[in-house]
Write a protein that holds these residues in place. Sequence first.
Motif, PDB file in Angstrom:
ATOM      1  N   TYR A  57      37.909  29.584 -69.523  1.00  0.00           N
ATOM      2  CA  TYR A  57      39.132  28.690 -69.113  1.00  0.00           C
ATOM      3  C   TYR A  57      38.581  27.901 -68.000  1.00  0.00           C
ATOM      4  CZ  TYR A  57      42.623  30.080 -72.557  1.00  0.00           C
ATOM      5  OH  TYR A  57      43.415  30.341 -73.643  1.00  0.00           O
ATOM      6  N   LYS A  58      37.900  28.460 -66.855  1.00  0.00           N
ATOM      7  CA  LYS A  58      37.865  27.358 -65.497  1.00  0.00           C
ATOM      8  C   LYS A  58      36.905  26.453 -65.875  1.00  0.00           C
ATOM      9  CE  LYS A  58      36.395  28.056 -60.805  1.00  0.00           C
ATOM     10  NZ  LYS A  58      35.729  29.079 -59.714  1.00  0.00           N
ATOM     11  N   LEU A  59      35.789  26.833 -66.839  1.00  0.00           N
ATOM     12  CA  LEU A  59      34.610  25.792 -66.929  1.00  0.00           C
ATOM     13  C   LEU A  59      35.371  24.835 -68.008  1.00  0.00           C
ATOM     14  CD1 LEU A  59      31.891  28.141 -67.802  1.00  0.00           C
ATOM     15  CD2 LEU A  59      31.958  26.427 -65.941  1.00  0.00           C
ATOM     16  N   LEU A  60      36.079  25.180 -68.936  1.00  0.00           N
ATOM     17  CA  LEU A  60      36.895  24.260 -69.635  1.00  0.00           C
ATOM     18  C   LEU A  60      37.938  23.257 -68.995  1.00  0.00           C
ATOM     19  CD1 LEU A  60      37.620  26.508 -72.667  1.00  0.00           C
ATOM     20  CD2 LEU A  60      36.267  24.427 -72.819  1.00  0.00           C
ATOM     21  N   GLU A  61      38.430  23.814 -67.877  1.00  0.00           N
ATOM     22  CA  GLU A  61      39.387  23.106 -67.129  1.00  0.00           C
ATOM     23  C   GLU A  61      38.484  22.070 -66.075  1.00  0.00           C
ATOM     24  OE1 GLU A  61      43.487  23.660 -64.506  1.00  0.00           O
ATOM     25  OE2 GLU A  61      42.061  25.430 -64.816  1.00  0.00           O
ATOM     26  N   ARG A  62      37.287  22.412 -65.796  1.00  0.00           N
ATOM     27  CA  ARG A  62      36.398  21.648 -64.942  1.00  0.00           C
ATOM     28  C   ARG A  62      36.017  20.637 -65.987  1.00  0.00           C
ATOM     29  NH1 ARG A  62      30.491  23.680 -64.721  1.00  0.00           N
ATOM     30  NH2 ARG A  62      30.681  23.094 -66.771  1.00  0.00           N
ATOM     31  N   ASP A  63      35.507  20.695 -66.924  1.00  0.00           N
ATOM     32  CA  ASP A  63      35.144  19.841 -67.667  1.00  0.00           C
ATOM     33  C   ASP A  63      36.279  18.972 -68.420  1.00  0.00           C
ATOM     34  OD1 ASP A  63      32.682  20.807 -67.577  1.00  0.00           O
ATOM     35  OD2 ASP A  63      32.581  21.922 -69.422  1.00  0.00           O
ATOM     36  N   LEU A  64      37.703  18.938 -68.009  1.00  0.00           N
ATOM     37  CA  LEU A  64      38.794  18.413 -68.620  1.00  0.00           C
ATOM     38  C   LEU A  64      38.985  18.553 -70.219  1.00  0.00           C
ATOM     39  CD1 LEU A  64      38.209  15.143 -66.361  1.00  0.00           C
ATOM     40  CD2 LEU A  64      39.749  17.259 -65.757  1.00  0.00           C
ATOM     41  N   SER A  84      35.034  17.210 -74.582  1.00  0.00           N
ATOM     42  CA  SER A  84      34.216  18.046 -75.439  1.00  0.00           C
ATOM     43  C   SER A  84      32.867  17.702 -75.764  1.00  0.00           C
ATOM     44  CB  SER A  84      35.053  18.585 -76.434  1.00  0.00           C
ATOM     45  OG  SER A  84      36.419  19.308 -76.025  1.00  0.00           O
ATOM     46  N   LYS A  85      32.361  16.419 -76.021  1.00  0.00           N
ATOM     47  CA  LYS A  85      31.186  16.052 -76.410  1.00  0.00           C
ATOM     48  C   LYS A  85      30.249  16.012 -75.264  1.00  0.00           C
ATOM     49  CE  LYS A  85      33.428  13.762 -80.216  1.00  0.00           C
ATOM     50  NZ  LYS A  85      33.806  12.299 -80.842  1.00  0.00           N
ATOM     51  N   VAL A  86      30.663  16.104 -74.064  1.00  0.00           N
ATOM     52  CA  VAL A  86      29.698  15.821 -72.871  1.00  0.00           C
ATOM     53  C   VAL A  86      29.203  17.270 -72.594  1.00  0.00           C
ATOM     54  CG1 VAL A  86      29.672  15.576 -70.465  1.00  0.00           C
ATOM     55  CG2 VAL A  86      31.255  14.304 -71.869  1.00  0.00           C
ATOM     56  N   ASP A  87      28.020  17.261 -72.456  1.00  0.00           N
ATOM     57  CA  ASP A  87      26.988  18.425 -72.325  1.00  0.00           C
ATOM     58  C   ASP A  87      26.383  18.304 -70.827  1.00  0.00           C
ATOM     59  OD1 ASP A  87      25.505  20.977 -72.386  1.00  0.00           O
ATOM     60  OD2 ASP A  87      24.440  20.030 -74.207  1.00  0.00           O
ATOM     61  N   LEU A  88      27.388  19.076 -69.698  1.00  0.00           N
ATOM     62  CA  LEU A  88      26.669  19.104 -68.560  1.00  0.00           C
ATOM     63  C   LEU A  88      25.517  19.891 -68.380  1.00  0.00           C
ATOM     64  CD1 LEU A  88      30.237  19.722 -66.372  1.00  0.00           C
ATOM     65  CD2 LEU A  88      28.890  17.703 -66.757  1.00  0.00           C
ATOM     66  N   ASN A  89      25.252  20.863 -69.258  1.00  0.00           N
ATOM     67  CA  ASN A  89      23.984  21.687 -69.017  1.00  0.00           C
ATOM     68  C   ASN A  89      23.018  20.892 -69.600  1.00  0.00           C
ATOM     69  OD1 ASN A  89      25.021  24.067 -68.501  1.00  0.00           O
ATOM     70  ND2 ASN A  89      25.405  24.688 -70.543  1.00  0.00           N
ATOM     71  N   ALA A  90      22.987  19.994 -70.558  1.00  0.00           N
ATOM     72  CA  ALA A  90      21.666  19.052 -70.871  1.00  0.00           C
ATOM     73  C   ALA A  90      21.586  18.014 -69.639  1.00  0.00           C
ATOM     74  CB  ALA A  90      22.111  18.360 -72.084  1.00  0.00           C
ATOM     75  N   GLU A  91      22.798  17.530 -69.244  1.00  0.00           N
ATOM     76  CA  GLU A  91      22.618  16.587 -68.021  1.00  0.00           C
ATOM     77  C   GLU A  91      21.964  17.232 -66.763  1.00  0.00           C
ATOM     78  OE1 GLU A  91      25.464  13.893 -65.209  1.00  0.00           O
ATOM     79  OE2 GLU A  91      26.064  14.297 -67.182  1.00  0.00           O
TER      80      GLU A  91
END
Length: 126
Positions: A57-64, A84-91
Motif C-alpha cells: 500500500y505504501k508503494l502504491l500510495e507513493r506511485d499515486l 499504474s502504467k509508470v514503471d519506476l523500476n525500469a526508469e
Amino acid sequence: MEITIDIEDPMPLFTQLVEQIKSAVINSKIKPGDSLPSIRQLANDLELNSKTVAKAYKLLERDLVIQSKGYRGTFVHPHAIVNSKVDLNAEVLAQLNNAISACKTAGVTDSEIRIAFSSAMNSNNN
C-alpha cells in the motif's frame, strides 16, 4: 477484484500485490474512487503478514495509484490508470545503466563501481 498470492513465486509477495492492484486498475476491475480493503482485512483475506500489505500500500500510495483518507479508508487515486502504467523500476534501471556505462567508458572497474554504489547507498540511508 480477485488477488491471488503465490508463495512459490520468486517475486516478493508485496510486489505480487502491487502488480495485481495496478493490473486491476488498468483493466478497469477497480476504478478511481473505489474503496480498497483495509491493510488488516486484506492481510487476513490473503493470509499475509499485515506488514507485507502495508508495504504494498505504501508503494502504491507513493506511485499515486491509491490514496489514504485517514480513518475513512483507502481509495483508488483519481489518476490511478495513468499512474499504474509508470514503471519506476525500469526508469531506475535505465538511469543506473547509463551511469554504469559512463563509468566504464571512463575506465572504472566493476569492483570500483560496486564499492562506489554501496558507499552511495550507505550515505543516502542516513
